[in-house]
Design a protein around this motif. Sequence first.
Motif, mmCIF file in Angstrom:
data_model
loop_
_atom_site.group_PDB
_atom_site.id
_atom_site.type_symbol
_atom_site.label_atom_id
_atom_site.label_comp_id
_atom_site.label_asym_id
_atom_site.label_seq_id
_atom_site.Cartn_x
_atom_site.Cartn_y
_atom_site.Cartn_z
ATOM 1 N N UNK A 19 24.298 23.823 62.385
ATOM 2 C CA UNK A 19 23.573 24.469 63.182
ATOM 3 C C UNK A 19 22.676 23.026 62.543
ATOM 4 N N UNK A 20 21.866 22.902 61.892
ATOM 5 C CA UNK A 20 21.183 21.919 62.447
ATOM 6 C C UNK A 20 22.197 20.282 62.183
ATOM 7 N N UNK A 21 22.908 20.342 61.721
ATOM 8 C CA UNK A 21 23.709 18.658 62.388
ATOM 9 C C UNK A 21 23.495 19.107 64.090
ATOM 10 N N UNK A 22 24.420 20.011 63.942
ATOM 11 C CA UNK A 22 24.122 20.114 65.746
ATOM 12 C C UNK A 22 22.350 19.847 66.884
ATOM 13 N N UNK A 23 21.340 20.245 65.905
ATOM 14 C CA UNK A 23 20.033 20.427 65.799
ATOM 15 C C UNK A 23 19.572 18.751 65.980
ATOM 16 N N UNK B 162 18.955 16.331 69.745
ATOM 17 C CA UNK B 162 17.071 15.670 69.494
ATOM 18 C C UNK B 162 18.132 14.060 70.080
ATOM 19 N N UNK B 163 19.584 13.680 69.649
ATOM 20 C CA UNK B 163 19.555 12.244 69.771
ATOM 21 C C UNK B 163 19.658 12.909 71.845
ATOM 22 N N UNK B 164 20.789 13.596 72.457
ATOM 23 C CA UNK B 164 21.358 13.748 73.790
ATOM 24 C C UNK B 164 19.794 13.438 74.391
ATOM 25 N N UNK B 165 18.913 14.834 73.753
ATOM 26 C CA UNK B 165 17.572 14.624 74.689
ATOM 27 C C UNK B 165 16.136 13.466 74.637
ATOM 28 N N UNK B 166 16.681 12.594 73.847
ATOM 29 C CA UNK B 166 15.923 12.046 73.545
ATOM 30 C C UNK B 166 16.170 10.469 74.165
ATOM 31 N N UNK B 167 18.020 10.544 74.006
ATOM 32 C CA UNK B 167 18.027 9.137 74.747
ATOM 33 C C UNK B 167 17.979 9.562 76.488
ATOM 34 N N UNK B 168 18.096 11.571 76.803
ATOM 35 C CA UNK B 168 17.849 11.131 78.351
ATOM 36 C C UNK B 168 16.060 10.532 78.856
ATOM 37 N N UNK C 272 26.744 13.421 73.161
ATOM 38 C CA UNK C 272 27.668 14.131 74.296
ATOM 39 C C UNK C 272 28.530 15.843 73.895
ATOM 40 N N UNK C 273 29.411 14.705 73.236
ATOM 41 C CA UNK C 273 30.641 15.240 73.013
ATOM 42 C C UNK C 273 30.551 16.624 71.927
ATOM 43 N N UNK C 274 29.990 15.749 70.745
ATOM 44 C CA UNK C 274 28.981 16.665 69.635
ATOM 45 C C UNK C 274 28.326 18.338 69.885
ATOM 46 N N UNK C 275 27.473 17.847 70.919
ATOM 47 C CA UNK C 275 26.801 18.962 71.673
ATOM 48 C C UNK C 275 27.930 20.146 71.919
ATOM 49 N N UNK C 276 28.279 19.179 73.171
ATOM 50 C CA UNK C 276 29.258 20.323 74.486
ATOM 51 C C UNK C 276 30.833 21.265 73.105
#
Length: 280
Positions: free
Chosen positions: A35-39, A43-49, A138-142
């Motif tokens: 879950x820490x990996x996912x977090x 963060x990368x996904x949201x911060x990029x947007x 994107x793909x790792x989060x999905x």
Amino acid sequence: MSSRPTKNQGPPPTVPTRDKSLVQRFMAVAKTLQFAWFTGHAVVLISSILYLFKMSECYYRLVYLGVIESFGIIIYQQFFTRNEPLQTQDAAATKASVKSRIAGLLKSEDVLYLVLAIFWLATPRFSLSLIPFFAFAVFHVLIYVEKVIFPKVFLLSSKDSSKILSFIDRFVVQYNDLCMHWVGTAELLIFILVLFRAILCFQRSWIMLVVYAVFIKLRYENSKYMKAAFAQWRVRMDGIISHPSVPPYVKRAYNAVKMSLVHLSEFRLSGTPQATKKQN
């Protein structure tokens, strides 16, 4: 694409999953290293947007902190949690083991991207450098949402009965390889821009050029997607240069550069390729 954690670091459940509340199920998932990996990727996904809309230095730096966290977890699991001891009675075996791990580090795209993320974090902002990390996120989060969040927290486990799971699964299967090809092309484009920045003497641009050139070389040696991107660019450039309107001296210069790159590709920074290595 970068691999993801395979070890669930949380405690085993003591009661059936369906007997737990939604919050309890979420907390059980949140206690894992996975879950820490996912977090980190979230963060990368949201911060990029957010950076796309606001162009804030804070969001830019936050992206790379997320990258360092997520890729750091992968590297920790791959190279620093092995039970294999380095200290053995046989000095030759010890030396071989150390060399094997160093070779593994050089060939690991996770290590490569972690080092690159640290470099981008420590240098002046370069917005286009975010593209590959955004694509990975994107793909790792999905995948994590599909494989962990929905089944373990929301108890949705069948793609046949869940339209959301079915959509995510189809999206990942259909676009994963295509996205990796786009990433390879984007990385080559970034290299061209870094080269022009160095020619124009931007701040720290020559350091960027050297570091990113080594990155591209290692990616070419170990990634089928980068090799495909190079081949695609070469075919297009060959077509452009072969046009009758292109001056002969330009054609000669292009052929000289192309042959130099061909000879350079024969020299490997990461050692002998492994026949069974899965390329990413």
